[in-house]
Motif scaffolding. Structure first.
Motif, PDB file in Angstrom:
ATOM      1  N   HIS A  71       0.761  -1.452  -0.072  1.00 40.55           N
ATOM      2  CA  HIS A  71      -0.056  -0.088   0.102  1.00 40.55           C
ATOM      3  C   HIS A  71       0.914   1.309   0.138  1.00 40.55           C
ATOM      4  CE1 HIS A  71      -2.614   3.120   1.694  1.00 40.55           C
ATOM      5  NE2 HIS A  71      -3.646   2.555   1.024  1.00 40.55           N
ATOM      6  N   ILE A  72       0.687   1.995  -1.256  1.00 40.06           N
ATOM      7  CA  ILE A  72       1.465   3.297  -1.299  1.00 40.06           C
ATOM      8  C   ILE A  72       0.302   4.373  -1.435  1.00 40.06           C
ATOM      9  CG2 ILE A  72       3.202   4.935  -2.483  1.00 40.06           C
ATOM     10  CD1 ILE A  72       4.692   2.397  -3.389  1.00 40.06           C
ATOM     11  N   PRO A  73      -0.142   5.208  -0.432  1.00 37.45           N
ATOM     12  CA  PRO A  73      -1.211   5.998  -0.608  1.00 37.45           C
ATOM     13  C   PRO A  73      -1.062   7.127  -1.563  1.00 37.45           C
ATOM     14  CG  PRO A  73      -0.173   6.351   1.579  1.00 37.45           C
ATOM     15  CD  PRO A  73       0.569   5.218   0.917  1.00 37.45           C
ATOM     16  N   GLU A  74      -2.351   7.419  -2.150  1.00 34.53           N
ATOM     17  CA  GLU A  74      -2.223   8.408  -3.313  1.00 34.53           C
ATOM     18  C   GLU A  74      -1.583   9.751  -2.790  1.00 34.53           C
ATOM     19  OE1 GLU A  74      -5.931   9.187  -4.704  1.00 34.53           O
ATOM     20  OE2 GLU A  74      -6.003   7.306  -5.835  1.00 34.53           O
ATOM     21  N   TYR A  75      -0.697  10.358  -3.620  1.00 35.89           N
ATOM     22  CA  TYR A  75      -0.026  11.500  -3.543  1.00 35.89           C
ATOM     23  C   TYR A  75      -1.031  12.696  -3.172  1.00 35.89           C
ATOM     24  CZ  TYR A  75       3.405  15.246  -3.986  1.00 35.89           C
ATOM     25  OH  TYR A  75       4.143  16.517  -3.895  1.00 35.89           O
ATOM     26  N   ALA A  76      -0.945  13.403  -2.198  1.00 37.00           N
ATOM     27  CA  ALA A  76      -2.088  14.486  -1.774  1.00 37.00           C
ATOM     28  C   ALA A  76      -2.205  15.466  -2.916  1.00 37.00           C
ATOM     29  CB  ALA A  76      -1.823  15.194  -0.390  1.00 37.00           C
ATOM     30  N   GLN A  77      -0.927  15.815  -3.411  1.00 38.74           N
ATOM     31  CA  GLN A  77      -1.062  17.118  -4.685  1.00 38.74           C
ATOM     32  C   GLN A  77      -1.268  16.367  -5.713  1.00 38.74           C
ATOM     33  OE1 GLN A  77       1.465  17.339  -1.743  1.00 38.74           O
ATOM     34  NE2 GLN A  77       0.022  18.656  -0.865  1.00 38.74           N
ATOM     35  N   GLY A  78      -1.252  15.223  -6.156  1.00 37.30           N
ATOM     36  CA  GLY A  78      -1.370  14.514  -7.471  1.00 37.30           C
ATOM     37  C   GLY A  78      -2.949  14.851  -7.888  1.00 37.30           C
ATOM     38  N   ALA A  85      -3.530   2.805  -5.131  1.00 36.96           N
ATOM     39  CA  ALA A  85      -2.909   2.611  -4.106  1.00 36.96           C
ATOM     40  C   ALA A  85      -2.176   1.317  -3.802  1.00 36.96           C
ATOM     41  CB  ALA A  85      -3.520   2.770  -2.796  1.00 36.96           C
ATOM     42  N   ARG A  86      -3.056   0.133  -4.325  1.00 42.21           N
ATOM     43  CA  ARG A  86      -2.518  -1.151  -4.125  1.00 42.21           C
ATOM     44  C   ARG A  86      -2.168  -2.006  -5.461  1.00 42.21           C
ATOM     45  NH1 ARG A  86      -2.611  -3.466   0.856  1.00 42.21           N
ATOM     46  NH2 ARG A  86      -3.713  -2.542   2.446  1.00 42.21           N
ATOM     47  N   ARG A  87      -1.808  -1.208  -6.357  1.00 41.12           N
ATOM     48  CA  ARG A  87      -1.575  -1.889  -7.678  1.00 41.12           C
ATOM     49  C   ARG A  87      -0.188  -2.803  -7.665  1.00 41.12           C
ATOM     50  NH1 ARG A  87       2.203  -0.105 -11.327  1.00 41.12           N
ATOM     51  NH2 ARG A  87       3.605   1.559 -10.761  1.00 41.12           N
ATOM     52  N   LYS A  88      -0.221  -3.635  -8.649  1.00 44.66           N
ATOM     53  CA  LYS A  88       1.075  -4.532  -8.622  1.00 44.66           C
ATOM     54  C   LYS A  88       2.134  -3.852  -9.305  1.00 44.66           C
ATOM     55  CE  LYS A  88       0.341  -7.485 -12.709  1.00 44.66           C
ATOM     56  NZ  LYS A  88       0.319  -8.668 -13.253  1.00 44.66           N
ATOM     57  N   ARG A  89       3.417  -3.825  -8.651  1.00 42.17           N
ATOM     58  CA  ARG A  89       4.528  -3.167  -9.046  1.00 42.17           C
ATOM     59  C   ARG A  89       5.670  -4.102  -9.689  1.00 42.17           C
ATOM     60  NH1 ARG A  89       1.952  -0.950  -4.972  1.00 42.17           N
ATOM     61  NH2 ARG A  89       1.131   1.450  -5.203  1.00 42.17           N
ATOM     62  N   LYS A  90       6.130  -3.945 -10.850  1.00 43.16           N
ATOM     63  CA  LYS A  90       7.418  -4.643 -11.117  1.00 43.16           C
ATOM     64  C   LYS A  90       8.700  -4.443 -10.496  1.00 43.16           C
ATOM     65  CE  LYS A  90       9.478  -6.043 -15.195  1.00 43.16           C
ATOM     66  NZ  LYS A  90       9.528  -6.107 -16.906  1.00 43.16           N
TER      67      LYS A  90
END
Length: 165
Positions: A71-78, A85-90
């Motif tokens: 879980h990497i939360p969304e960037y507030a200023q994005g 937030a929970r996508r798979k990452r290579k």
């Protein structure tokens, strides 16, 4: 001479997130350091020190390693370019390491878990481990050994203090 453009490229390791319970729940057999393929807003969110590795695991799919459920939360200023937030990452690993991990993880009771997420020389890295699940009695035995070690350390330090006085 060109100057360094990145201000966060200080040498060393800046810890973002750690999965402490993994060492309690698993026997760690082998560890690997991997790079991550991230989007810009994910990196900005990580630089703010926001991430959770609690439900994370690694899966080998088609000769590629993927990190799931971190879980990497969304960037507030994005804006609309924000990430899920929970996508798979290579994961970025050598082919030999991926093949070795794939063969070992096929064995019964073995899994690949993330231990730490950090920046090393300005680049996002994740430390993953090949692990084997502990049984309940193994967990109790580990806690008992830690308590015994603490008690002996306390007794030794108390005896040394008494000798000095």
């Amino acid at each position: 001479m060109a100057k360094d453009k990145g201000k966060d490229k200080t040498p060393g390791r800046k810890l973002v997130a750690q999965h402490k319970k993994a060492r309690h729940d698993y026997h760690i057999l082998d560890t690997y350091e991997c790079g991550l393929v991230l989007s810009g807003t994910e990196v900005k969110s990580l630089r703010q020190g926001r991430a959770s590795l609690v439900d994370g695991f690694v899966q080998i799919d088609g000769n590629e390693a993927w990190l799931h459920n971190v879980h990497i939360p969304e960037y507030a200023q994005g804006t609309w370019t924000n990430h899920a937030a929970r996508r798979k990452r290579k994961l970025l690993m050598h082919r030999a390491e991926i093949d070795k991990l794939e063969s070992k993880s096929q064995e019964s009771g073995h899994t690949i878990v993330p231990l730490a997420l950090y920046f090393k020389d300005g680049r996002a890295k994740v430390e993953i481990a090949l692990a084997k699940g502990k049984k309940e009695y193994d967990k109790r035995q580990t806690l008992r050994e830690q308590q015994d070690r603490r008690e002996t350390d306390r007794a030794v330090s108390a005896a040394r203090r008494r000798q000095r006085a």
